[in-house]
Motif scaffolding. Structure first.
Motif, PDB file in Angstrom:
ATOM      1  N   PHE A  86      21.165 -83.458 -18.693  1.00 61.10           N
ATOM      2  CA  PHE A  86      21.311 -82.712 -17.437  1.00 61.10           C
ATOM      3  C   PHE A  86      22.436 -83.310 -16.586  1.00 61.10           C
ATOM      4  O   PHE A  86      22.671 -84.526 -16.611  1.00 61.10           O
ATOM      5  CB  PHE A  86      20.020 -82.787 -16.603  1.00 61.10           C
ATOM      6  CG  PHE A  86      18.809 -82.237 -17.277  1.00 61.10           C
ATOM      7  CD1 PHE A  86      18.485 -80.895 -17.173  1.00 61.10           C
ATOM      8  CD2 PHE A  86      17.979 -83.064 -18.036  1.00 61.10           C
ATOM      9  CE1 PHE A  86      17.354 -80.388 -17.802  1.00 61.10           C
ATOM     10  CE2 PHE A  86      16.862 -82.568 -18.659  1.00 61.10           C
ATOM     11  CZ  PHE A  86      16.546 -81.226 -18.546  1.00 61.10           C
ATOM     12  N   ALA A  87      23.095 -82.464 -15.826  1.00 65.93           N
ATOM     13  CA  ALA A  87      23.936 -82.952 -14.734  1.00 65.93           C
ATOM     14  C   ALA A  87      23.002 -83.417 -13.621  1.00 65.93           C
ATOM     15  O   ALA A  87      22.097 -82.671 -13.210  1.00 65.93           O
ATOM     16  CB  ALA A  87      24.856 -81.847 -14.234  1.00 65.93           C
ATOM     17  N   ARG A  88      23.182 -84.636 -13.143  1.00 66.31           N
ATOM     18  CA  ARG A  88      22.234 -85.231 -12.204  1.00 66.31           C
ATOM     19  C   ARG A  88      22.040 -84.360 -10.959  1.00 66.31           C
ATOM     20  O   ARG A  88      20.909 -84.136 -10.508  1.00 66.31           O
ATOM     21  CB  ARG A  88      22.701 -86.628 -11.795  1.00 66.31           C
ATOM     22  CG  ARG A  88      21.690 -87.392 -10.927  1.00 66.31           C
ATOM     23  CD  ARG A  88      22.205 -88.777 -10.574  1.00 66.31           C
ATOM     24  NE  ARG A  88      21.174 -89.570  -9.918  1.00 66.31           N
ATOM     25  CZ  ARG A  88      20.904 -89.521  -8.629  1.00 66.31           C
ATOM     26  NH1 ARG A  88      21.583 -88.694  -7.840  1.00 66.31           N
ATOM     27  NH2 ARG A  88      19.952 -90.278  -8.105  1.00 66.31           N
ATOM     28  N   ALA A  89      23.146 -83.877 -10.378  1.00 65.81           N
ATOM     29  CA  ALA A  89      23.041 -83.083  -9.154  1.00 65.81           C
ATOM     30  C   ALA A  89      22.258 -81.799  -9.385  1.00 65.81           C
ATOM     31  O   ALA A  89      21.465 -81.380  -8.540  1.00 65.81           O
ATOM     32  CB  ALA A  89      24.436 -82.765  -8.619  1.00 65.81           C
ATOM     33  N   GLU A  90      22.443 -81.155 -10.548  1.00 66.21           N
ATOM     34  CA  GLU A  90      21.715 -79.925 -10.851  1.00 66.21           C
ATOM     35  C   GLU A  90      20.232 -80.204 -11.057  1.00 66.21           C
ATOM     36  O   GLU A  90      19.378 -79.410 -10.656  1.00 66.21           O
ATOM     37  CB  GLU A  90      22.303 -79.259 -12.090  1.00 66.21           C
ATOM     38  CG  GLU A  90      23.667 -78.626 -11.858  1.00 66.21           C
ATOM     39  CD  GLU A  90      24.113 -77.787 -13.034  1.00 66.21           C
ATOM     40  OE1 GLU A  90      23.405 -77.793 -14.074  1.00 66.21           O
ATOM     41  OE2 GLU A  90      25.148 -77.125 -12.927  1.00 66.21           O
ATOM     42  N   LEU A  91      19.915 -81.338 -11.677  1.00 67.58           N
ATOM     43  CA  LEU A  91      18.514 -81.690 -11.868  1.00 67.58           C
ATOM     44  C   LEU A  91      17.823 -81.912 -10.527  1.00 67.58           C
ATOM     45  O   LEU A  91      16.723 -81.403 -10.279  1.00 67.58           O
ATOM     46  CB  LEU A  91      18.409 -82.947 -12.730  1.00 67.58           C
ATOM     47  CG  LEU A  91      16.990 -83.479 -12.962  1.00 67.58           C
ATOM     48  CD1 LEU A  91      16.155 -82.465 -13.723  1.00 67.58           C
ATOM     49  CD2 LEU A  91      17.026 -84.811 -13.695  1.00 67.58           C
ATOM     50  N   ILE A  92      18.489 -82.656  -9.641  1.00 70.13           N
ATOM     51  CA  ILE A  92      17.905 -82.910  -8.324  1.00 70.13           C
ATOM     52  C   ILE A  92      17.737 -81.611  -7.552  1.00 70.13           C
ATOM     53  O   ILE A  92      16.701 -81.371  -6.918  1.00 70.13           O
ATOM     54  CB  ILE A  92      18.780 -83.906  -7.538  1.00 70.13           C
ATOM     55  CG1 ILE A  92      18.707 -85.289  -8.188  1.00 70.13           C
ATOM     56  CG2 ILE A  92      18.351 -83.983  -6.077  1.00 70.13           C
ATOM     57  CD1 ILE A  92      19.617 -86.311  -7.548  1.00 70.13           C
ATOM     58  N   SER A  93      18.747 -80.760  -7.588  1.00 74.55           N
ATOM     59  CA  SER A  93      18.682 -79.482  -6.885  1.00 74.55           C
ATOM     60  C   SER A  93      17.516 -78.635  -7.399  1.00 74.55           C
ATOM     61  O   SER A  93      16.780 -78.020  -6.611  1.00 74.55           O
ATOM     62  CB  SER A  93      19.997 -78.718  -7.061  1.00 74.55           C
ATOM     63  OG  SER A  93      19.954 -77.472  -6.402  1.00 74.55           O
ATOM     64  N   THR A  94      17.312 -78.633  -8.711  1.00 73.89           N
ATOM     65  CA  THR A  94      16.217 -77.861  -9.295  1.00 73.89           C
ATOM     66  C   THR A  94      14.864 -78.432  -8.878  1.00 73.89           C
ATOM     67  O   THR A  94      13.935 -77.684  -8.532  1.00 73.89           O
ATOM     68  CB  THR A  94      16.338 -77.842 -10.829  1.00 73.89           C
ATOM     69  OG1 THR A  94      17.576 -77.221 -11.192  1.00 73.89           O
ATOM     70  CG2 THR A  94      15.185 -77.070 -11.464  1.00 73.89           C
ATOM     71  N   LEU A  95      14.738 -79.751  -8.898  1.00 75.03           N
ATOM     72  CA  LEU A  95      13.479 -80.373  -8.483  1.00 75.03           C
ATOM     73  C   LEU A  95      13.165 -80.055  -7.019  1.00 75.03           C
ATOM     74  O   LEU A  95      12.005 -79.827  -6.657  1.00 75.03           O
ATOM     75  CB  LEU A  95      13.546 -81.887  -8.690  1.00 75.03           C
ATOM     76  CG  LEU A  95      13.528 -82.380 -10.136  1.00 75.03           C
ATOM     77  CD1 LEU A  95      13.748 -83.888 -10.191  1.00 75.03           C
ATOM     78  CD2 LEU A  95      12.227 -82.002 -10.820  1.00 75.03           C
ATOM     79  N   TYR A  96      14.185 -80.028  -6.199  1.00 76.59           N
ATOM     80  CA  TYR A  96      13.973 -79.718  -4.778  1.00 76.59           C
ATOM     81  C   TYR A  96      13.615 -78.246  -4.577  1.00 76.59           C
ATOM     82  O   TYR A  96      12.643 -77.910  -3.893  1.00 76.59           O
ATOM     83  CB  TYR A  96      15.223 -80.076  -3.980  1.00 76.59           C
ATOM     84  CG  TYR A  96      15.139 -79.687  -2.526  1.00 76.59           C
ATOM     85  CD1 TYR A  96      14.378 -80.428  -1.630  1.00 76.59           C
ATOM     86  CD2 TYR A  96      15.820 -78.565  -2.050  1.00 76.59           C
ATOM     87  CE1 TYR A  96      14.288 -80.075  -0.298  1.00 76.59           C
ATOM     88  CE2 TYR A  96      15.738 -78.195  -0.721  1.00 76.59           C
ATOM     89  CZ  TYR A  96      14.973 -78.946   0.155  1.00 76.59           C
ATOM     90  OH  TYR A  96      14.883 -78.578   1.474  1.00 76.59           O
ATOM     91  N   ASN A  97      14.390 -77.369  -5.178  1.00 78.70           N
ATOM     92  CA  ASN A  97      14.209 -75.928  -4.934  1.00 78.70           C
ATOM     93  C   ASN A  97      12.919 -75.373  -5.524  1.00 78.70           C
ATOM     94  O   ASN A  97      12.444 -74.312  -5.092  1.00 78.70           O
ATOM     95  CB  ASN A  97      15.403 -75.147  -5.494  1.00 78.70           C
ATOM     96  CG  ASN A  97      16.668 -75.384  -4.690  1.00 78.70           C
ATOM     97  OD1 ASN A  97      16.618 -75.578  -3.481  1.00 78.70           O
ATOM     98  ND2 ASN A  97      17.818 -75.390  -5.366  1.00 78.70           N
ATOM     99  N   THR A  98      12.341 -76.051  -6.500  1.00 79.96           N
ATOM    100  CA  THR A  98      11.102 -75.563  -7.096  1.00 79.96           C
ATOM    101  C   THR A  98       9.861 -76.083  -6.378  1.00 79.96           C
ATOM    102  O   THR A  98       8.742 -75.710  -6.744  1.00 79.96           O
ATOM    103  CB  THR A  98      11.022 -75.960  -8.583  1.00 79.96           C
ATOM    104  OG1 THR A  98      11.298 -77.373  -8.721  1.00 79.96           O
ATOM    105  CG2 THR A  98      12.024 -75.175  -9.418  1.00 79.96           C
ATOM    106  N   LEU A  99      10.022 -76.908  -5.370  1.00 78.92           N
ATOM    107  CA  LEU A  99       8.888 -77.312  -4.549  1.00 78.92           C
ATOM    108  C   LEU A  99       8.436 -76.133  -3.681  1.00 78.92           C
ATOM    109  O   LEU A  99       9.263 -75.338  -3.230  1.00 78.92           O
ATOM    110  CB  LEU A  99       9.263 -78.486  -3.645  1.00 78.92           C
ATOM    111  CG  LEU A  99       9.292 -79.878  -4.280  1.00 78.92           C
ATOM    112  CD1 LEU A  99      10.020 -80.856  -3.358  1.00 78.92           C
ATOM    113  CD2 LEU A  99       7.874 -80.372  -4.575  1.00 78.92           C
TER     114      LEU A  99
END
Length: 460
Positions: free
Chosen positions: A108-121
């Motif tokens: 994964f691209a780190r920024a995309e992984l973090i963004s996905t973890l945040y937006n799926t909350l």
């Protein structure tokens, strides 16, 4: 689930581990507040992250599998070369990883992984995440619990603080300062550095393949994410004996390293492209020391503070275990805290009285696995960087022997992954991954009748 009783966790750190903890507590009905020092959660810093099957399984239990697979690239093979471009090992061990556990390792691209973890909350959980919050102090409060003070003079009250704030953890420093006697030297040692840069996806290697160049005290590793159209390059190198842990690397240091003949001539795949050719195409770059170590003797202070991920243990990232280790920490800790909350009924005093024991059990459950991953990561870094003649001999002579890579997967890597933990309080419809190697800990499954009723009520 709605928050359970009068308990609140202050999570310090909004990286992948901290956000995974937020998902877990949200699912388990435990209130939390997350404090992140950066101005935005998904700031585009860092490069790539690899999740192995036992890590992806945790994400699947949290209901995030489809979203993550939409941004990840499965790693299916690997090619190892010398500096002259000669391939000495082509391995399909990631294929065996899928055979054994049901899924490929995912990049994964780190920024995309973090963004996905945040937006799926859930929105209610996102509302408890606060950015631009640099923690300056953590203190106990009368009657139990903690107070976290930030540099902007805001403060937050909670039952305990969860330190997911990485290698420079403020929570860890606070724990060490309060330990009897106070521990001031860093428990971490630094022997290698990592220079990374990202490029547009180039046709030098398949996106589903890892590529490495091994040399004396030097290793170049290349991973790609075709869904993000990014190629990530990682240069590991042994630091000189006089390197100071306090040294801050600069852009001039990066340019000086890249311009060295032994670095600039390193090949990037089989097309003849070198680091020197690719460097002008980079979009981002950085350099960091690679700390190694496990915090001892404890990862917590009383019932007030506890550490997970890099704040408690740091490994070199050559085999991509860091985040996976942090996720397993979150699972183990959440299980222990949930059991304390469940057995305490509505008594906050009983929860406070049980947390110290929960934190001790969490560390006891995780320590052996952490030590295994720590040793494996360190050995592979020294193997790929040819730390001495013994490592070079094993890498160049033993590893290319047919079947050796398969043996290592089956006898070392797979047994470790098969012991992966799962949340005991989060039920799912089915086990997400099944392979030749059975998971030691079964995923808790929904009662089918209750699940059908739940789906009917929700209108699905």
């Amino acid at each position: 689930m709605p928050p359970t009783m009068d308990i609140s966790v202050i999570i310090v750190g909004g990286g992948p581990v901290g956000l995974t903890a937020a998902h877990a507590f949200s699912k388990l009905g435990i209130d939390f507040t997350l404090l992140e020092r950066r101005d935005i959660i998904a700031e585009d810093v860092g490069a790539s992250i690899v999740l192995w099957p036992h890590g992806i399984r945790i994400m699947a239990q949290l209901g995030l599998l489809d979203q993550l697979l939409s941004i990840g690239t499965g790693l299916m093979s690997g090619t190892f070369q010398t500096v002259n471009g000669k391939a000495f090992l082509r391995t399909s061990s990631p294929q065996l990883c899928k055979t054994n556990h049901g899924i490929y390792p995912q990049c994964f691209a780190r920024a995309e992984l973090i963004s996905t973890l945040y937006n799926t909350l859930p929105p209610s959980a996102r509302s408890r995440i606060h950015t631009s919050k640099t923690v300056t102090s953590i203190s106990s409060v009368p009657g139990g619990g903690i107070k976290v003070l930030c540099s902007d003079s805001t403060s937050y009250m909670g039952t305990f603080t969860l330190g997911a704030d990485g290698i420079h953890s403020v929570v860890r420093k606070t724990i060490l300062s309060l330990s009897p006697p106070p521990i001031t030297p860093s428990p971490l040692k630094t022997r290698y550095s990592l220079l990374w840069f990202s490029l547009p996806l180039l046709p030098t290697i398949p996106a589903s393949s890892a590529f490495e160049v091994h040399s004396k005290n030097l290793c170049l590793q290349v991973l790609a994410n075709e869904k993000s159209n990014i190629q990530f390059c990682f240069l590991y190198q042994l630091l000189p004996p006089d390197h100071s842990p306090s040294k801050k690397f600069t852009q001039s240091d990066i340019e000086a390293i890249i311009s060295r003949p032994d670095v600039s001539s390193l090949p990037l795949g089989g097309s003849g492209l070198t680091v020197k050719d690719a460097w002008p195409l980079k979009s981002k770059c950085g350099i960091t020391p690679l700390e190694e170590g496990i915090l001892k003797p404890e990862w917590h202070f009383g019932n007030q503070m506890v550490l997970v991920g890099d704040a408690a243990h740091k490994v070199t990232p050559t085999i991509g275990q860091g985040l996976n280790m942090g996720l397993l920490d979150v699972v183990s800790l959440a299980n222990q805290v949930s059991e304390v909350v469940g057995s305490a009924g509505s008594s906050r005093e009983k929860v406070l009285g049980g947390l110290d024991g929960a934190f001790r059990r969490y560390r006891a459950e995780r320590l052996e696995s952490v030590e295994e991953d720590y040793k494996r990561s360190g050995v592979v870094t020294r193997l790929t960087c040819w730390r001495d003649w013994r490592f070079k001999l094993f890498d160049r002579v033993v590893m290319p022997i047919p079947g050796v890579d398969v043996l290592l997967v089956n006898k070392v890597n797979s047994p470790i992954m098969a012991r992966g933990l799962v949340f005991r309080g989060i039920r799912v419809e089915r086990e997400p991954f099944e392979g030749r190697v059975k998971w030691k800990e079964k995923m808790p499954l929904l009662d089918k009748t209750a699940h059908d009723e739940e789906r009917k009520e929700s209108g699905e």
